[in-house]
Write an enzyme that holds these catalytic residues in place. Sequence first.
Site, PDB file in Angstrom:
ATOM      1  N   HIS A 181       0.850  -1.196   0.000  1.00 43.94           N
ATOM      2  CA  HIS A 181       0.000   0.000   0.000  1.00 43.94           C
ATOM      3  C   HIS A 181       0.879   1.237   0.000  1.00 43.94           C
ATOM      4  O   HIS A 181       1.891   1.295   0.687  1.00 43.94           O
ATOM      5  CB  HIS A 181      -0.882   0.002   1.253  1.00 43.94           C
ATOM      6  CG  HIS A 181      -1.818   1.163   1.295  1.00 43.94           C
ATOM      7  ND1 HIS A 181      -3.038   1.144   0.661  1.00 43.94           N
ATOM      8  CD2 HIS A 181      -1.712   2.386   1.861  1.00 43.94           C
ATOM      9  CE1 HIS A 181      -3.642   2.311   0.846  1.00 43.94           C
ATOM     10  NE2 HIS A 181      -2.856   3.074   1.571  1.00 43.94           N
ATOM     11  N   ASP A 217     -14.719   3.494   7.560  1.00 43.49           N
ATOM     12  CA  ASP A 217     -13.686   4.350   6.968  1.00 43.49           C
ATOM     13  C   ASP A 217     -14.230   5.092   5.754  1.00 43.49           C
ATOM     14  O   ASP A 217     -13.887   6.250   5.515  1.00 43.49           O
ATOM     15  CB  ASP A 217     -12.456   3.539   6.563  1.00 43.49           C
ATOM     16  CG  ASP A 217     -11.399   4.443   5.935  1.00 43.49           C
ATOM     17  OD1 ASP A 217     -10.863   5.297   6.667  1.00 43.49           O
ATOM     18  OD2 ASP A 217     -11.161   4.345   4.721  1.00 43.49           O
ATOM     19  N   ARG A 276     -13.912  13.513   6.698  1.00 43.62           N
ATOM     20  CA  ARG A 276     -12.622  14.173   6.960  1.00 43.62           C
ATOM     21  C   ARG A 276     -12.200  15.008   5.767  1.00 43.62           C
ATOM     22  O   ARG A 276     -11.642  16.097   5.916  1.00 43.62           O
ATOM     23  CB  ARG A 276     -11.548  13.119   7.261  1.00 43.62           C
ATOM     24  CG  ARG A 276     -11.709  12.474   8.634  1.00 43.62           C
ATOM     25  CD  ARG A 276     -10.815  11.252   8.756  1.00 43.62           C
ATOM     26  NE  ARG A 276      -9.431  11.539   8.471  1.00 43.62           N
ATOM     27  CZ  ARG A 276      -8.566  10.671   7.937  1.00 43.62           C
ATOM     28  NH1 ARG A 276      -8.948   9.439   7.656  1.00 43.62           N
ATOM     29  NH2 ARG A 276      -7.332  11.016   7.685  1.00 43.62           N
ATOM     30  N   SER A 328      -7.027   4.639   9.351  1.00 49.33           N
ATOM     31  CA  SER A 328      -7.761   4.498   8.095  1.00 49.33           C
ATOM     32  C   SER A 328      -7.068   3.476   7.178  1.00 49.33           C
ATOM     33  O   SER A 328      -7.688   2.540   6.665  1.00 49.33           O
ATOM     34  CB  SER A 328      -7.843   5.878   7.416  1.00 49.33           C
ATOM     35  OG  SER A 328      -8.211   5.771   6.074  1.00 49.33           O
ATOM     36  N   LYS A 362      -8.160  -0.927   6.680  1.00 49.24           N
ATOM     37  CA  LYS A 362      -8.461  -1.514   5.364  1.00 49.24           C
ATOM     38  C   LYS A 362      -7.490  -2.652   5.038  1.00 49.24           C
ATOM     39  O   LYS A 362      -7.875  -3.678   4.486  1.00 49.24           O
ATOM     40  CB  LYS A 362      -8.403  -0.428   4.287  1.00 49.24           C
ATOM     41  CG  LYS A 362      -9.596   0.514   4.368  1.00 49.24           C
ATOM     42  CD  LYS A 362      -9.520   1.641   3.364  1.00 49.24           C
ATOM     43  CE  LYS A 362      -8.506   2.669   3.735  1.00 49.24           C
ATOM     44  NZ  LYS A 362      -8.631   3.980   3.131  1.00 49.24           N
TER      45      LYS A 362
END
Length: 432
Positions: free
Chosen positions: A84, A163, A170, A185, A189
Amino acid sequence: MIRPAELIERKRNGGELSAEEIAELVLGYTRGEVADYQMAAWCMAVYFRGLNGRETHALTDAMIRSGETLDLGAALGRRVVDKHSTGGVGDKTSLVVGPIVAACGVPFGKMSGRGLGHTGGTLDKLESIPGYRVELTTEEFVSQVRDVGLAIIGQTGDLVPADKKLYALRDVTGTVDIVPLIASSIMSKKIAGGADAIVLDVKVGDGAFMKTLDDARILAEQMVDLGKRADRAVVCLLTDMDQPLGQAVGNALEVGETVATLKGHGPEDFTELVLDACGHLLALSDLGVEVDEGRRRAQRAVADGSALDAYRRWIQAQGGDPDLAALPMAPVRREVTASRTGIVTRLGALAVGTAALELGAGRRTKEDAIDHAVGVVCLRKRGEQVATGAVLAEVHARDEDSAASAVEAVLAAYELGEEPPHAHGILLDVIS
Ligand code: URA
Protein backbone atom coordinates in the site's frame (compact mmCIF):
# COMPACT_ATOMS: atom_id res chain seq x y z
CA MET A 1 -25.05 4.37 25.90
CA ILE A 2 -22.39 6.99 25.15
CA ARG A 3 -23.17 10.68 24.86
CA PRO A 4 -21.21 11.88 21.78
CA ALA A 5 -21.14 15.48 23.08
CA GLU A 6 -19.39 14.33 26.25
CA LEU A 7 -16.76 12.39 24.27
CA ILE A 8 -16.15 15.40 22.02
CA GLU A 9 -15.69 17.66 25.07
CA ARG A 10 -13.35 15.20 26.78
CA LYS A 11 -11.16 14.90 23.69
CA ARG A 12 -11.27 18.69 23.16
CA ASN A 13 -9.96 19.11 26.72
CA GLY A 14 -7.11 16.65 26.08
CA GLY A 15 -8.64 13.66 27.89
CA GLU A 16 -8.50 9.98 26.94
CA LEU A 17 -11.36 7.81 25.65
CA SER A 18 -11.74 4.15 26.51
CA ALA A 19 -11.76 1.45 23.80
CA GLU A 20 -15.49 0.86 24.46
CA GLU A 21 -16.30 4.55 24.06
CA ILE A 22 -14.40 4.76 20.77
CA ALA A 23 -16.08 1.60 19.49
CA GLU A 24 -19.55 2.90 20.34
CA LEU A 25 -18.82 6.25 18.71
CA VAL A 26 -17.48 4.72 15.48
CA LEU A 27 -20.04 1.94 15.17
CA GLY A 28 -22.85 4.34 16.10
CA TYR A 29 -21.63 6.73 13.40
CA THR A 30 -21.55 3.93 10.81
CA ARG A 31 -25.15 2.98 11.70
CA GLY A 32 -26.24 6.62 11.34
CA GLU A 33 -26.91 7.06 15.09
CA VAL A 34 -24.16 9.63 15.61
CA ALA A 35 -24.56 12.76 13.46
CA ASP A 36 -22.03 13.95 10.87
CA TYR A 37 -21.57 17.25 12.76
CA GLN A 38 -20.69 15.42 15.98
CA MET A 39 -18.22 13.10 14.25
CA ALA A 40 -16.69 16.10 12.46
CA ALA A 41 -16.28 17.92 15.79
CA TRP A 42 -14.67 14.81 17.30
CA CYS A 43 -12.23 14.53 14.36
CA MET A 44 -11.29 18.20 14.82
CA ALA A 45 -10.74 17.62 18.55
CA VAL A 46 -8.48 14.67 17.58
CA TYR A 47 -6.71 16.91 15.08
CA PHE A 48 -5.64 19.26 17.88
CA ARG A 49 -5.32 16.82 20.80
CA GLY A 50 -4.22 13.62 19.04
CA LEU A 51 -4.86 10.01 20.06
CA ASN A 52 -2.50 7.88 22.13
CA GLY A 53 -1.43 4.37 21.03
CA ARG A 54 -4.29 2.65 22.86
CA GLU A 55 -6.89 4.99 21.40
CA THR A 56 -5.49 4.62 17.86
CA HIS A 57 -5.60 0.85 18.22
CA ALA A 58 -9.18 0.99 19.53
CA LEU A 59 -10.21 3.21 16.60
CA THR A 60 -8.61 0.83 14.08
CA ASP A 61 -10.24 -2.15 15.71
CA ALA A 62 -13.68 -0.50 15.73
CA MET A 63 -13.36 0.41 12.05
CA ILE A 64 -12.45 -3.20 11.18
CA ARG A 65 -15.47 -4.43 13.18
CA SER A 66 -17.79 -2.08 11.24
CA GLY A 67 -17.87 -4.51 8.28
CA GLU A 68 -16.77 -7.83 6.85
CA THR A 69 -13.23 -9.14 7.05
CA LEU A 70 -11.33 -11.51 4.79
CA ASP A 71 -8.73 -14.12 5.70
CA LEU A 72 -6.86 -14.71 2.46
CA GLY A 73 -4.17 -16.83 4.13
CA ALA A 74 -6.75 -19.30 5.45
CA ALA A 75 -8.64 -19.35 2.13
CA LEU A 76 -5.49 -20.13 0.15
CA GLY A 77 -3.44 -22.07 2.65
CA ARG A 78 -0.56 -19.72 1.79
CA ARG A 79 0.86 -16.53 3.21
CA VAL A 80 -0.60 -13.73 1.04
CA VAL A 81 1.21 -10.40 0.67
CA ASP A 82 -0.10 -6.91 -0.06
CA LYS A 83 1.37 -3.47 -0.57
CA HIS A 84 0.00 0.00 0.00
CA SER A 85 1.19 3.49 -0.78
CA THR A 86 0.07 6.62 1.03
CA GLY A 87 -0.30 8.25 -2.39
CA GLY A 88 1.89 10.25 -4.71
CA VAL A 89 2.39 11.55 -8.24
CA GLY A 90 3.24 8.96 -10.91
CA ASP A 91 2.96 6.14 -8.39
CA LYS A 92 2.21 3.02 -10.43
CA THR A 93 4.33 0.77 -8.19
CA SER A 94 1.62 -1.80 -7.39
CA LEU A 95 1.03 -2.47 -11.10
CA VAL A 96 4.63 -3.63 -11.47
CA VAL A 97 5.21 -5.15 -8.03
CA GLY A 98 2.10 -7.40 -8.22
CA PRO A 99 3.17 -9.32 -11.36
CA ILE A 100 6.81 -9.62 -10.22
CA VAL A 101 5.83 -11.02 -6.84
CA ALA A 102 3.32 -13.40 -8.46
CA ALA A 103 6.00 -14.52 -10.96
CA CYS A 104 8.21 -15.33 -7.96
CA GLY A 105 5.49 -17.71 -6.73
CA VAL A 106 3.96 -15.56 -3.97
CA PRO A 107 0.20 -14.82 -4.01
CA PHE A 108 -0.58 -11.08 -4.20
CA GLY A 109 -4.08 -9.81 -3.38
CA LYS A 110 -4.78 -6.12 -3.18
CA MET A 111 -7.77 -3.86 -2.76
CA SER A 112 -7.07 -0.39 -4.05
CA GLY A 113 -8.59 3.05 -4.00
CA ARG A 114 -9.21 5.84 -6.44
CA GLY A 115 -7.20 9.02 -6.64
CA LEU A 116 -8.40 12.30 -5.26
CA GLY A 117 -6.75 15.67 -5.86
CA HIS A 118 -3.26 15.63 -7.36
CA THR A 119 -2.52 12.00 -6.42
CA GLY A 120 -3.53 9.22 -8.80
CA GLY A 121 -5.30 6.03 -7.73
CA THR A 122 -4.38 2.49 -8.77
CA LEU A 123 -7.96 1.72 -9.83
CA ASP A 124 -8.09 4.71 -12.17
CA LYS A 125 -4.86 3.57 -13.82
CA LEU A 126 -6.21 0.05 -14.25
CA GLU A 127 -9.47 1.35 -15.70
CA SER A 128 -7.53 2.92 -18.58
CA ILE A 129 -7.06 -0.68 -19.79
CA PRO A 130 -10.09 -1.49 -21.98
CA GLY A 131 -12.28 -4.17 -20.40
CA TYR A 132 -10.51 -4.33 -17.02
CA ARG A 133 -13.02 -5.11 -14.24
CA VAL A 134 -12.20 -3.51 -10.89
CA GLU A 135 -15.29 -4.96 -9.23
CA LEU A 136 -14.99 -8.65 -8.46
CA THR A 137 -17.02 -10.49 -5.85
CA THR A 138 -15.10 -11.68 -2.81
CA GLU A 139 -15.29 -15.25 -4.18
CA GLU A 140 -13.91 -14.16 -7.57
CA PHE A 141 -11.15 -12.20 -5.85
CA VAL A 142 -10.07 -15.15 -3.71
CA SER A 143 -10.16 -17.65 -6.59
CA GLN A 144 -8.21 -15.33 -8.89
CA VAL A 145 -5.47 -14.90 -6.27
CA ARG A 146 -5.43 -18.70 -5.95
CA ASP A 147 -5.50 -19.54 -9.70
CA VAL A 148 -3.65 -16.62 -11.30
CA GLY A 149 -1.54 -15.63 -8.28
CA LEU A 150 -2.62 -12.00 -8.48
CA ALA A 151 -5.69 -9.77 -8.28
CA ILE A 152 -6.12 -6.03 -7.78
CA ILE A 153 -9.68 -4.85 -7.26
CA GLY A 154 -11.65 -1.96 -5.78
CA GLN A 155 -12.46 -2.21 -2.13
CA THR A 156 -15.88 -3.83 -1.66
CA GLY A 157 -18.45 -1.71 0.19
CA ASP A 158 -18.74 -4.40 2.87
CA LEU A 159 -15.17 -3.90 4.04
CA VAL A 160 -14.60 -1.16 6.64
CA PRO A 161 -17.73 0.91 5.87
CA ALA A 162 -16.78 3.14 8.82
CA ASP A 163 -13.69 4.35 6.97
CA LYS A 164 -15.62 5.05 3.79
CA LYS A 165 -17.99 7.33 5.70
CA LEU A 166 -15.35 8.85 7.95
CA TYR A 167 -12.85 9.52 5.17
CA ALA A 168 -15.50 11.35 3.12
CA LEU A 169 -16.30 13.46 6.20
CA ARG A 170 -12.62 14.17 6.96
CA ASP A 171 -12.06 15.15 3.34
CA VAL A 172 -14.49 18.09 3.64
CA THR A 173 -13.79 19.12 7.24
CA GLY A 174 -10.02 19.73 7.17
CA THR A 175 -9.21 16.60 9.18
CA VAL A 176 -7.38 14.37 6.68
CA ASP A 177 -3.77 15.16 7.53
CA ILE A 178 -3.52 13.94 11.10
CA VAL A 179 -1.34 10.89 11.79
CA PRO A 180 -3.57 8.68 14.03
CA LEU A 181 -6.54 9.12 11.68
CA ILE A 182 -4.43 8.32 8.59
CA ALA A 183 -2.78 5.33 10.32
CA SER A 184 -6.10 3.84 11.47
CA SER A 185 -7.76 4.50 8.10
CA ILE A 186 -5.03 2.74 6.11
CA MET A 187 -4.40 -0.11 8.53
CA SER A 188 -8.08 -0.94 9.12
CA LYS A 189 -8.46 -1.51 5.36
CA LYS A 190 -5.23 -3.49 5.08
CA ILE A 191 -6.05 -5.71 8.06
CA ALA A 192 -9.67 -6.30 6.99
CA GLY A 193 -8.45 -7.03 3.42
CA GLY A 194 -6.90 -10.23 4.73
CA ALA A 195 -3.22 -10.25 3.71
CA ASP A 196 -0.75 -11.72 6.22
CA ALA A 197 2.18 -9.50 5.32
CA ILE A 198 2.11 -5.91 4.14
CA VAL A 199 4.72 -3.56 2.71
CA LEU A 200 3.71 0.06 3.21
CA ASP A 201 5.21 2.82 1.09
CA VAL A 202 4.99 6.12 2.95
CA LYS A 203 5.65 8.94 0.53
CA VAL A 204 7.60 11.94 1.79
CA GLY A 205 7.86 15.39 0.25
CA ASP A 206 6.16 18.11 -1.71
CA GLY A 207 3.72 15.77 -3.53
CA ALA A 208 2.77 13.69 -0.44
CA PHE A 209 0.64 14.00 2.72
CA MET A 210 3.80 13.75 4.79
CA LYS A 211 6.03 16.70 3.95
CA THR A 212 8.96 15.83 6.23
CA LEU A 213 10.89 12.65 7.00
CA ASP A 214 10.22 13.10 10.74
CA ASP A 215 6.42 13.20 10.22
CA ALA A 216 6.61 10.22 7.86
CA ARG A 217 8.56 8.23 10.50
CA ILE A 218 5.86 8.90 13.10
CA LEU A 219 3.14 7.68 10.69
CA ALA A 220 5.24 4.63 9.74
CA GLU A 221 5.85 3.69 13.38
CA GLN A 222 2.14 3.92 14.20
CA MET A 223 1.16 1.76 11.21
CA VAL A 224 3.81 -0.87 11.98
CA ASP A 225 2.55 -0.95 15.59
CA LEU A 226 -1.09 -1.38 14.46
CA GLY A 227 0.00 -4.21 12.14
CA LYS A 228 1.85 -5.99 14.95
CA ARG A 229 -1.15 -5.72 17.27
CA ALA A 230 -3.21 -7.43 14.53
CA ASP A 231 -0.58 -10.14 14.06
CA ARG A 232 0.47 -8.93 10.62
CA ALA A 233 4.05 -8.63 9.42
CA VAL A 234 4.51 -5.02 8.32
CA VAL A 235 7.50 -3.20 6.85
CA CYS A 236 7.31 0.46 6.01
CA LEU A 237 9.45 2.04 3.28
CA LEU A 238 9.83 5.82 3.41
CA THR A 239 10.33 7.03 -0.15
CA ASP A 240 10.94 10.30 -1.98
CA MET A 241 7.92 12.18 -3.35
CA ASP A 242 9.60 15.56 -3.89
CA GLN A 243 9.55 14.83 -7.62
CA PRO A 244 7.16 12.54 -9.56
CA LEU A 245 7.99 8.83 -9.45
CA GLY A 246 9.37 7.62 -12.79
CA GLN A 247 8.45 9.67 -15.84
CA ALA A 248 4.76 9.11 -16.59
CA VAL A 249 1.98 10.91 -14.71
CA GLY A 250 -1.51 10.09 -16.01
CA ASN A 251 -3.44 6.86 -16.17
CA ALA A 252 -2.80 5.18 -19.56
CA LEU A 253 0.68 6.73 -19.70
CA GLU A 254 1.47 5.06 -16.37
CA VAL A 255 0.21 1.70 -17.65
CA GLY A 256 2.62 2.15 -20.58
CA GLU A 257 5.47 2.78 -18.12
CA THR A 258 4.37 -0.27 -16.13
CA VAL A 259 4.85 -2.52 -19.16
CA ALA A 260 8.20 -0.89 -20.04
CA THR A 261 9.39 -1.50 -16.48
CA LEU A 262 8.25 -5.13 -16.57
CA LYS A 263 10.33 -5.47 -19.75
CA GLY A 264 13.35 -4.05 -17.92
CA HIS A 265 13.25 -0.60 -19.56
CA GLY A 266 11.72 1.41 -16.72
CA PRO A 267 13.03 4.73 -15.36
CA GLU A 268 15.87 4.27 -12.85
CA ASP A 269 14.18 5.69 -9.72
CA PHE A 270 10.98 3.75 -10.34
CA THR A 271 12.81 0.47 -11.03
CA GLU A 272 14.79 0.96 -7.83
CA LEU A 273 11.63 1.41 -5.75
CA VAL A 274 9.94 -1.60 -7.41
CA LEU A 275 12.92 -3.84 -6.59
CA ASP A 276 13.09 -2.56 -3.00
CA ALA A 277 9.37 -3.21 -2.49
CA CYS A 278 9.61 -6.68 -4.09
CA GLY A 279 12.67 -7.56 -1.98
CA HIS A 280 10.76 -6.75 1.21
CA LEU A 281 7.54 -8.43 0.06
CA LEU A 282 9.34 -11.66 -0.83
CA ALA A 283 11.23 -11.53 2.49
CA LEU A 284 7.88 -11.30 4.34
CA SER A 285 6.39 -14.15 2.28
CA ASP A 286 6.61 -17.89 2.98
CA LEU A 287 9.57 -18.29 0.56
CA GLY A 288 11.97 -17.95 3.51
CA VAL A 289 14.40 -15.59 1.74
CA GLU A 290 16.22 -12.45 2.90
CA VAL A 291 15.55 -9.04 1.33
CA ASP A 292 18.66 -9.18 -0.91
CA GLU A 293 17.71 -12.59 -2.28
CA GLY A 294 14.13 -11.34 -2.78
CA ARG A 295 15.50 -8.43 -4.79
CA ARG A 296 17.63 -10.78 -6.93
CA ARG A 297 14.63 -13.02 -7.63
CA ALA A 298 12.59 -9.97 -8.63
CA GLN A 299 15.36 -8.92 -11.04
CA ARG A 300 15.41 -12.41 -12.54
CA ALA A 301 11.61 -12.42 -13.00
CA VAL A 302 11.93 -9.23 -15.06
CA ALA A 303 14.95 -10.45 -17.02
CA ASP A 304 13.44 -13.86 -17.96
CA GLY A 305 10.05 -12.41 -18.98
CA SER A 306 8.04 -14.27 -16.33
CA ALA A 307 6.90 -11.00 -14.67
CA LEU A 308 5.56 -9.71 -18.00
CA ASP A 309 3.78 -13.05 -18.55
CA ALA A 310 2.21 -12.73 -15.08
CA TYR A 311 1.05 -9.21 -15.96
CA ARG A 312 -0.66 -10.42 -19.16
CA ARG A 313 -2.34 -13.34 -17.37
CA TRP A 314 -3.59 -11.05 -14.60
CA ILE A 315 -5.00 -8.35 -16.91
CA GLN A 316 -6.72 -10.99 -19.08
CA ALA A 317 -8.15 -12.75 -16.01
CA GLN A 318 -9.82 -9.46 -15.05
CA GLY A 319 -11.24 -8.96 -18.55
CA GLY A 320 -8.67 -6.43 -19.80
CA ASP A 321 -6.65 -6.22 -23.00
CA PRO A 322 -2.94 -6.26 -22.02
CA ASP A 323 -1.69 -4.95 -25.40
CA LEU A 324 -0.29 -1.43 -25.27
CA ALA A 325 -1.98 -0.63 -28.59
CA ALA A 326 -5.33 -0.97 -26.82
CA LEU A 327 -4.63 1.95 -24.46
CA PRO A 328 -6.28 5.31 -25.18
CA MET A 329 -4.02 8.01 -26.63
CA ALA A 330 -4.44 11.77 -26.30
CA PRO A 331 -4.91 13.64 -29.60
CA VAL A 332 -2.62 16.58 -28.73
CA ARG A 333 1.02 16.17 -27.76
CA ARG A 334 3.26 19.15 -26.88
CA GLU A 335 6.85 19.44 -25.73
CA VAL A 336 8.08 21.44 -22.73
CA THR A 337 11.54 22.79 -23.54
CA ALA A 338 14.32 24.33 -21.43
CA SER A 339 14.76 28.07 -21.88
CA ARG A 340 18.37 27.95 -20.65
CA THR A 341 21.25 25.57 -19.98
CA GLY A 342 21.54 24.16 -16.45
CA ILE A 343 21.05 21.30 -14.04
CA VAL A 344 17.53 20.32 -12.95
CA THR A 345 17.65 21.26 -9.26
CA ARG A 346 13.96 20.73 -8.60
CA LEU A 347 10.92 19.19 -10.27
CA GLY A 348 7.87 19.87 -8.09
CA ALA A 349 5.71 16.76 -7.69
CA LEU A 350 2.69 18.75 -6.54
CA ALA A 351 2.94 21.11 -9.53
CA VAL A 352 3.21 18.24 -12.04
CA GLY A 353 0.38 16.35 -10.31
CA THR A 354 -1.79 19.46 -10.43
CA ALA A 355 -0.98 20.01 -14.12
CA ALA A 356 -2.07 16.41 -14.84
CA LEU A 357 -5.22 16.99 -12.79
CA GLU A 358 -6.05 20.14 -14.80
CA LEU A 359 -5.58 18.14 -18.02
CA GLY A 360 -8.28 15.77 -16.75
CA ALA A 361 -6.14 12.89 -15.47
CA GLY A 362 -7.51 13.21 -11.92
CA ARG A 363 -10.64 14.31 -10.15
CA ARG A 364 -11.38 17.21 -7.83
CA THR A 365 -14.55 15.65 -6.43
CA LYS A 366 -15.55 12.01 -6.24
CA GLU A 367 -18.11 12.54 -9.02
CA ASP A 368 -15.63 13.91 -11.62
CA ALA A 369 -15.00 11.77 -14.72
CA ILE A 370 -11.41 10.98 -15.63
CA ASP A 371 -9.74 11.32 -19.02
CA HIS A 372 -7.53 8.23 -19.06
CA ALA A 373 -5.43 9.30 -22.05
CA VAL A 374 -4.03 12.63 -20.82
CA GLY A 375 -1.05 13.41 -18.61
CA VAL A 376 2.57 14.49 -18.44
CA VAL A 377 5.79 12.58 -19.16
CA CYS A 378 8.75 14.07 -17.26
CA LEU A 379 11.69 13.09 -19.47
CA ARG A 380 14.27 14.96 -17.36
CA LYS A 381 14.51 14.54 -13.61
CA ARG A 382 16.40 16.10 -10.69
CA GLY A 383 20.17 16.15 -11.15
CA GLU A 384 20.17 15.95 -14.96
CA GLN A 385 22.10 18.45 -17.09
CA VAL A 386 20.09 20.06 -19.90
CA ALA A 387 20.92 22.44 -22.75
CA THR A 388 18.78 25.30 -24.05
CA GLY A 389 15.92 23.90 -26.12
CA ALA A 390 16.20 20.37 -24.65
CA VAL A 391 12.88 18.60 -24.19
CA LEU A 392 12.16 18.47 -20.45
CA ALA A 393 8.72 16.91 -20.61
CA GLU A 394 5.81 16.01 -22.88
CA VAL A 395 2.22 17.05 -22.32
CA HIS A 396 -0.55 14.73 -23.59
CA ALA A 397 -3.82 16.67 -23.83
CA ARG A 398 -7.39 16.51 -25.10
CA ASP A 399 -7.21 19.94 -26.81
CA GLU A 400 -4.86 22.84 -27.63
CA ASP A 401 -6.01 25.13 -24.79
CA SER A 402 -5.47 22.62 -22.00
CA ALA A 403 -2.14 21.63 -23.61
CA ALA A 404 -0.93 25.24 -23.60
CA SER A 405 -1.81 25.75 -19.90
CA ALA A 406 -0.16 22.46 -18.95
CA VAL A 407 3.04 23.30 -20.86
CA GLU A 408 3.29 26.52 -18.84
CA ALA A 409 2.57 24.77 -15.53
CA VAL A 410 5.07 21.97 -16.14
CA LEU A 411 7.77 24.43 -17.21
CA ALA A 412 7.20 26.29 -13.92
CA ALA A 413 7.60 23.00 -12.02
CA TYR A 414 11.21 22.73 -13.29
CA GLU A 415 13.96 24.73 -11.59
CA LEU A 416 17.31 24.90 -13.35
CA GLY A 417 20.52 25.92 -11.55
CA GLU A 418 24.29 25.67 -11.70
CA GLU A 419 24.98 23.38 -8.72
CA PRO A 420 23.83 19.74 -8.63
CA PRO A 421 21.16 19.19 -5.93
CA HIS A 422 21.87 17.02 -2.90
CA ALA A 423 21.85 13.46 -4.28
CA HIS A 424 19.89 10.70 -2.56
CA GLY A 425 18.18 7.50 -3.66
CA ILE A 426 14.45 6.92 -3.80
CA LEU A 427 14.49 4.93 -0.53
CA LEU A 428 14.94 7.26 2.45
CA ASP A 429 14.41 4.86 5.37
CA VAL A 430 12.89 1.50 6.36
CA ILE A 431 10.84 1.04 9.55
CA SER A 432 9.88 -2.42 10.79
N1 URA B 1 -5.18 7.13 2.67
C1 URA B 1 -6.17 6.51 3.37
O1 URA B 1 -6.62 5.42 3.01
N2 URA B 1 -6.64 7.10 4.47
C2 URA B 1 -6.18 8.29 4.93
O2 URA B 1 -6.64 8.77 5.94
C3 URA B 1 -5.16 8.94 4.19
C4 URA B 1 -4.68 8.32 3.06
